[in-house]
Design a protein around this motif. Sequence first.
Motif, mmCIF file in Angstrom:
data_model
loop_
_atom_site.group_PDB
_atom_site.id
_atom_site.type_symbol
_atom_site.label_atom_id
_atom_site.label_comp_id
_atom_site.label_asym_id
_atom_site.label_seq_id
_atom_site.Cartn_x
_atom_site.Cartn_y
_atom_site.Cartn_z
ATOM 1 N N GLU A 165 0.854 -1.189 0.000
ATOM 2 C CA GLU A 165 0.000 0.000 0.000
ATOM 3 C C GLU A 165 0.888 1.236 0.000
ATOM 4 O OE1 GLU A 165 -2.439 -0.268 3.430
ATOM 5 O OE2 GLU A 165 -3.697 -1.888 2.642
ATOM 6 N N HIS A 188 6.789 4.711 -14.384
ATOM 7 C CA HIS A 188 6.001 5.937 -14.233
ATOM 8 C C HIS A 188 6.858 7.121 -14.664
ATOM 9 C CE1 HIS A 188 3.155 8.835 -12.555
ATOM 10 N NE2 HIS A 188 4.196 9.434 -11.990
ATOM 11 N N THR A 224 0.661 3.392 -8.604
ATOM 12 C CA THR A 224 -0.081 2.713 -9.674
ATOM 13 C C THR A 224 0.621 2.905 -11.013
ATOM 14 O OG1 THR A 224 -1.465 4.669 -10.063
ATOM 15 C CG2 THR A 224 -2.278 3.010 -8.503
ATOM 16 N N LEU A 225 0.379 1.967 -11.921
ATOM 17 C CA LEU A 225 0.952 2.015 -13.255
ATOM 18 C C LEU A 225 0.026 2.773 -14.209
ATOM 19 C CD1 LEU A 225 2.161 -1.703 -13.413
ATOM 20 C CD2 LEU A 225 3.470 0.324 -12.735
ATOM 21 N N ASP A 266 -1.793 1.748 -16.561
ATOM 22 C CA ASP A 266 -3.084 1.092 -16.804
ATOM 23 C C ASP A 266 -3.974 1.081 -15.568
ATOM 24 O OD1 ASP A 266 -1.788 -0.694 -15.189
ATOM 25 O OD2 ASP A 266 -1.798 -2.365 -16.616
ATOM 26 N N GLY A 267 -3.499 1.720 -14.498
ATOM 27 C CA GLY A 267 -4.307 1.796 -13.285
ATOM 28 C C GLY A 267 -4.077 0.679 -12.303
ATOM 29 N N SER A 268 -3.288 -0.326 -12.678
ATOM 30 C CA SER A 268 -3.016 -1.433 -11.758
ATOM 31 C C SER A 268 -1.930 -1.038 -10.761
ATOM 32 C CB SER A 268 -2.583 -2.679 -12.548
ATOM 33 O OG SER A 268 -1.368 -2.430 -13.242
ATOM 34 N N ARG A 269 -1.892 -1.807 -9.681
ATOM 35 C CA ARG A 269 -0.908 -1.542 -8.634
ATOM 36 C C ARG A 269 0.465 -2.089 -9.026
ATOM 37 N NH1 ARG A 269 0.068 1.652 -4.142
ATOM 38 N NH2 ARG A 269 1.664 0.639 -2.878
ATOM 39 N N ALA A 270 1.502 -1.268 -8.858
ATOM 40 C CA ALA A 270 2.859 -1.729 -9.138
ATOM 41 C C ALA A 270 3.261 -2.764 -8.100
ATOM 42 C CB ALA A 270 3.832 -0.556 -9.110
ATOM 43 N N PRO A 271 3.989 -3.802 -8.490
ATOM 44 C CA PRO A 271 4.403 -4.828 -7.528
ATOM 45 C C PRO A 271 5.271 -4.233 -6.412
ATOM 46 C CG PRO A 271 4.780 -5.539 -9.801
ATOM 47 C CD PRO A 271 4.446 -4.090 -9.860
#
Length: 223
Positions: free
Chosen positions: A107, A135, A154-155, A157-162
């Motif tokens: 988070e 980013h 976030t990346l 595409d809106g997904s969470r970066a690892p």
Amino acid sequence: MSVNATSLFGSAATTGTDNRKNKDLGQADFLRLMTEQLKNQDPLKPLASNEFLGQLAQFSTVQGIQSLNGAFSALAAAVEGDQALKAAALVGQQVQVESDRFQLGAEGGLAAAIDVPGAGKVTVEILDASGAVVHRSETLANGAGTLDIEWDGTLADGSRAPAGEYRIAARVSAGASTVALAPLLEARVDSVSLSPSGLQLNLAGVGAVPLSAVHRIGASPRT
């Protein structure tokens, strides 16, 4: 037979160290050795006064250096203890340090700042452990000042970066000139450590940094 008190002093000190640990040869012992030297000197070659005074001066110098070293050691310990107490008050506080690497958790994101030397286009990139840019942001700076940077983790595409280690790179371009900028990361102080190199602040998501690396204490005011 001529006996040198300085030689006896060194020999006796070695013997005393071997037979009586943690017991140094003191002034009384030295004076006793000096008396023995005078009693056992060659009558035909008595100890010259300047040599006698020189030996006394050597002993005084050694005693003075030992006392000075002890005083400096005590002062250094007191200063280190005072710094440790002050640094302990930073636990739980937000600080700003110069670093280009940080850990992204499951988070949260990144809060940082950059000191821009002048007008130009400021480019900030976040790179993953492999060096790939995950980013990028561009901002036009009108002049010298501090530019706040935020990344929510976030990346595109809106997904969470690892979760893992990331690096931040920043530069300002004006015409044909491009200058790299040093990021100032904001992080919470989790603990304070004492190391041979000095006090270390253990920062959440950043790691250990020396106390001297702190640029500011407290979170940056953001609009």
